[in-house]
Design an enzyme around this catalytic site. Structure first.
Site, short mmCIF file in Angstrom:
data_model
loop_
_atom_site.label_atom_id
_atom_site.label_comp_id
_atom_site.label_asym_id
_atom_site.label_seq_id
_atom_site.Cartn_x
_atom_site.Cartn_y
_atom_site.Cartn_z
N CYS A 190 15.62 46.87 20.07
CA CYS A 190 15.78 45.92 18.74
C CYS A 190 14.36 45.61 18.30
CB CYS A 190 16.64 44.84 19.04
SG CYS A 190 16.69 43.68 17.94
N CYS A 233 23.72 43.21 14.97
CA CYS A 233 22.53 42.95 14.86
C CYS A 233 22.11 43.38 13.50
CB CYS A 233 21.57 43.43 15.95
SG CYS A 233 19.91 42.98 15.66
N LYS A 245 2.15 4.60 1.74
CA LYS A 245 2.23 5.09 3.07
C LYS A 245 1.69 6.79 3.03
CE LYS A 245 5.17 5.31 7.17
NZ LYS A 245 4.71 6.78 7.70
N CYS A 252 21.57 38.83 20.23
CA CYS A 252 21.41 40.31 20.42
C CYS A 252 20.55 40.73 21.80
CB CYS A 252 20.65 41.17 19.24
SG CYS A 252 20.27 42.71 19.59
N LYS A 272 10.64 3.71 3.50
CA LYS A 272 10.44 5.22 3.34
C LYS A 272 11.34 5.45 2.01
CE LYS A 272 10.18 7.49 6.77
NZ LYS A 272 8.78 8.43 7.61
N ASP A 275 1.22 10.63 3.86
CA ASP A 275 2.16 11.38 4.74
C ASP A 275 0.93 12.30 5.21
OD1 ASP A 275 3.94 12.23 6.07
OD2 ASP A 275 5.15 13.28 4.43
N GLU A 302 0.89 -1.09 -0.02
CA GLU A 302 -0.03 -0.18 -0.07
C GLU A 302 0.82 1.46 -0.04
OE1 GLU A 302 -2.21 -0.15 3.51
OE2 GLU A 302 -2.97 -2.16 3.26
N CYS A 315 19.21 46.22 14.85
CA CYS A 315 19.55 47.60 15.45
C CYS A 315 20.94 47.78 15.48
CB CYS A 315 19.01 47.19 16.93
SG CYS A 315 20.20 45.87 18.04
N TYR A 355 -7.27 2.59 5.97
CA TYR A 355 -6.24 1.40 5.67
C TYR A 355 -6.33 0.27 6.62
CZ TYR A 355 -3.25 3.92 8.80
OH TYR A 355 -2.81 5.01 10.04
S1 IVH Z 1 -0.70 0.63 9.01
C1 IVH Z 1 0.21 -0.95 13.20
N1 IVH Z 1 -0.91 1.59 6.56
O1 IVH Z 1 1.97 5.47 9.30
C2 IVH Z 1 0.57 0.08 12.30
N2 IVH Z 1 -0.30 3.20 8.40
O2 IVH Z 1 4.09 4.50 11.64
C3 IVH Z 1 -0.87 0.16 11.42
N3 IVH Z 1 0.46 5.28 7.53
O3 IVH Z 1 0.82 6.23 12.38
C4 IVH Z 1 -0.61 1.35 10.36
N4 IVH Z 1 -0.17 4.88 5.50
O4 IVH Z 1 -0.79 6.81 10.29
C5 IVH Z 1 -0.73 1.94 7.91
N5 IVH Z 1 -0.91 2.48 4.27
C6 IVH Z 1 -0.93 2.56 5.74
C7 IVH Z 1 -0.56 3.92 6.08
C8 IVH Z 1 -0.08 4.05 7.48
C9 IVH Z 1 0.27 5.63 6.28
C10 IVH Z 1 0.80 5.71 8.91
C11 IVH Z 1 0.02 5.86 10.12
C12 IVH Z 1 0.77 5.41 11.15
C13 IVH Z 1 2.25 5.64 10.40
C14 IVH Z 1 3.22 4.37 10.97
#
Ligand code: IVH
Length: 671
Positions: free
Chosen positions: A433, A409, A115, A427, A315, A117, A113, A412, A224
């Protein structure tokens, strides 16, 4: 229309609006024009206004927000919210997969999946309707942000279909890039500081107290994971697909946002695909998440203290670009700290255009061996602010001059000082200032300090520049005639401002202490000081030793307090504020009784006769102590309307006495 007819009309309109909303925000399909949608919504709102008893808390009209929450309630998670273990290389993924294979000696399927952000959220549905939404918090308990989450259009308020009458679904709330840019354009136009990145903005937005504002930010949410006492599914993948059928926004296999793979090669190919394709996504992702699909296998693998062994995050490497340093400028903060900032040739990096990057301090400039016009590498990882990580020395134009930290500075022109062992230059001419003068006033009036309404950064600039104020004490001498002549100050705003200043005289001692802006004296320390010393005179007389003996006050803080109070100018300032009528002693609480002495009490839900704030006050006035969550130390739970079921369960499990509002008020003889 008869009552029954209105009821069925409201139902019909709600169903229709829920459906259009789902098709538009989850399925990206527009069935009606915006205009038609608005007309239906208006019709519903009109009926709801006429018949408030027919308003459902999950009505489509609730999406526009409106509820304002003073403090978010803390709620314990029914299932702890863990994090994922991170990996930064493909080798680590290969090793992880090998470890999994060693434990599970059968065929294993993985789900890959994105991740996302953003910020994690847990949303509970009871009998097919939205019940509550809680942030991650510390993983064991989070904040109840239901009214804000309800404004997210892709979060269903009513499910199309459900197999479980009580479950939690977890996902990530994020701010789409387009929204982030729109917000920042608005801020730039209003001369406001820009938001650093979509993630932090999403997180900040979710904690706004006014859900009406949240609704304007257009947050979005991908779900998710399903959490139930007993799972209705056999695998994670099936649960996600089922969630899609219930009306949730979930990743779609046809868009390759979720994929089942049978081996590590499949995982790596998913990673490679998204490392490139993520640049086209309308939101930010910072990696890929890989999960073992079958729940039985997940159970077998289990958890470490912080994260599941059955999942791992890969990551992406922080994006890095090269750009030129056009100049270095220096900023002076309210404490006098001088920070060098690199002004860069604008460069696109991870979804935003970067024009500036902090160089932190003189040491950092030396470490980078920075020269004028250098080409530098800029990276944006998870950090808020882009970072300069190195210089491309091969492209240095010779002869180039070294960047040398300034000695006076920039605001000032007075000399700077740097203490032994510290990295930051300061400063120390705080009284003259300008950025320090303005910064101190801004801090003083801020919400957490004196909370003076009607006064913003721009007005402060004008007041300082016009010579009307030189320090926070001068605020209290401002007069109507002086203000009305200023640009952009109409009678109403002048009155607002004067009222705000007047009202601030009621702020308690600890807020005044915090507002004075003593270095290292934050909100908590201010409270501790006020509690321990009771009045300013006692603090003025307190020795360094007695300060250090105080709870939460260490050597660094004690030194800073003494330094502040030994400065004659600050004593003059305190006197000025005291003469103006500010509160310099802690109001002793008058106890109505000591019936609750020694008792730690938790309140939950809302009450009919008193507000939650009043209830807490009553507890303190009768000698009790308030706590926000239930633990072994809790003696009593006061239960109100809509009390959190997790609190109830925990209290019952721990055998804690539970009383309702009536019983409690009787106990403290409240009439
Ligand atoms: S599963 C037990 N799936 O990443 C962990 N997390 O460090 C369950 N996150 O705080 C998380 N995308 O908010 C999962 N597809 C995804 C995700 C996801 C982003 C975030 C989540 C969590 C952090 C994990």
């Amino acid at each position: 229309m008869s009552f029954e007819e209105v009821k069925s009309k409201i139902n019909e309109l709600s169903e229709q609006l829920h459906h259009y909303n789902y098709m538009y925000y989850v399925k990206s399909e527009s069935l009606v024009s915006d205009y038609e949608f608005d007309m239906l919504l208006k019709e519903l709102e009109a009926l709801e206004a006429q018949f408030p008893e027919l308003v459902d808390i999950n009505s489509p009209s609730k999406r526009v927000g409106g509820a304002v929450v003073k403090n978010f309630e803390t709620v314990a998670h029914r299932f702890p919210m863990l994090s994922l273990s991170n990996s930064y290389s493909k080798e680590e993924i290969v090793e992880w997969e090998e470890r999994i294979k060693k434990t599970i000696e059968q065929d294993i399927e993985y789900v890959c999946e994105l991740k996302y952000d953003g910020v994690a959220i847990g949303i509970r549905y009871v009998n097919g309707v939205f019940h509550s939404a809680v942030t991650r918090g510390d993983g064991n308990q989070g904040e109840l942000v239901s009214s804000n989450v309800k404004t997210i259009n892709s979060v269903p308020l009513k499910l199309k279909d459900t197999v479980s009458d009580d479950f939690e679904i977890r996902g990530e709330i994020f701010l789409p890039l387009q929204e982030f840019e729109r917000l920042n354009e608005e801020r730039a136009a209003a001369d406001l500081a820009l938001y650093a990145n979509p993630r932090n903005t999403a997180s900040g937005t979710l904690k706004l107290q006014d859900s009406g504002l949240v609704s304007k930010r257009n947050l979005d949410c991908y779900l998710y994971g399903m959490y139930e006492e007993r799972s209705s599914y056999h695998s994670h993948y099936d649960a996600v697909i089922a969630a899609g059928n219930m009306g949730f926004k979930v990743p779609l296999p046809e868009e390759r946002k979720i994929e089942k793979v049978q081996d590590v090669a499949g995982i790596l190919s998913f990673i490679d695909y998204w490392d490139e394709a993520r640049k086209q996504l309308p939101f930010e992702i910072d990696g890929i998440v890989i999960k073992v699909n079958a729940y039985t296998q997940q159970e077998e693998l289990g958890y470490t203290a912080k994260s599941p062994r059955w999942a791992i995050a890969y990551k992406f490497k922080a994006e890095r670009v090269e750009t030129k340093i056009e100049s270095v400028s220096y900023q002076v903060g309210r404490t006098g700290a001088v920070t060098p900032v690199a002004n860069l040739r604008p460069v696109y990096l991870g979804g935003t255009t970067v024009k500036r990057a902090s160089l932190h301090n003189a040491e950092q400039i030396e470490k980078l061996d920075l020269h004028e016009n250098d080409l530098v590498y800029v990276e944006k990882g998870g950090e808020i602010i882009p970072k300069i990580v190195g210089v491309n020395v091969s492209k240095r134009t010779t002869p180039a001059r070294r960047v040398v930290f300034i000695s006076s500075c920039p605001a000032c022109s007075k000399g700077l000082t740097k203490a032994e062992g510290e990295a930051q230059h300061y400063c120390t001419h705080a009284a003259i200032c300008p950025p320090q003068v303005k910064g101190k006033i801004e801090h003083f009036i801020s919400r957490k300090a004196m909370d003076i309404d009607g006064l913003g950064a721009e007005t402060i600039d004008t007041l300082v520049e016009e010579g009307l104020i030189k320090d926070i004490g001068d605020l209290y001498a401002l007069r109507f005639e002086q203000l009305i002549d200023l640009e952009r100050m109409a009678e109403k705003s002048v009155n607002n401002l004067l009222q705000g200043i007047e009202a601030s005289k009621q702020r308690p001692f600890e807020k005044v202490l915090f507002g004075m802006g003593i270095r290292y004296v934050g909100e908590t320390v201010s409270k501790k000081l006020a509690k321990a010393f009771k009045r300013i005179d006692n603090i003025l007389e307190a020795s360094y030793e007695s300060l250090v003996e105080t709870d939460e006050i260490g050597e660094k803080i004690a030194e800073s307090i003494r330094l502040f109070l030994d400065d004659e100018q600050n004593i003059v300032l305190i006197d000025k504020l005291r003469d103006a009528g500010l509160c310099f002693e802690r109001e002793e609480q008058v106890l109505s009784s000591s019936i609750l002495e020694g008792q730690t009490i938790v309140i939950s839900g809302t009450f009919a006769r008193v507000s939650r704030a009043e209830m807490k006050k009553l507890i303190e006035e009768n000698g009790g102590k308030n706590a926000s969550s239930i633990s072994k130390k809790t003696n009593l739970l006061v239960s109100g309307e809509n009390m959190g079921p997790s609190k109830l369960k925990k209290a019952t499990d721990l055998n804690i006495e539970i009383v309702n509002e009536e019983e409690f008020l009787k106990r403290i003889q409240y009439d």
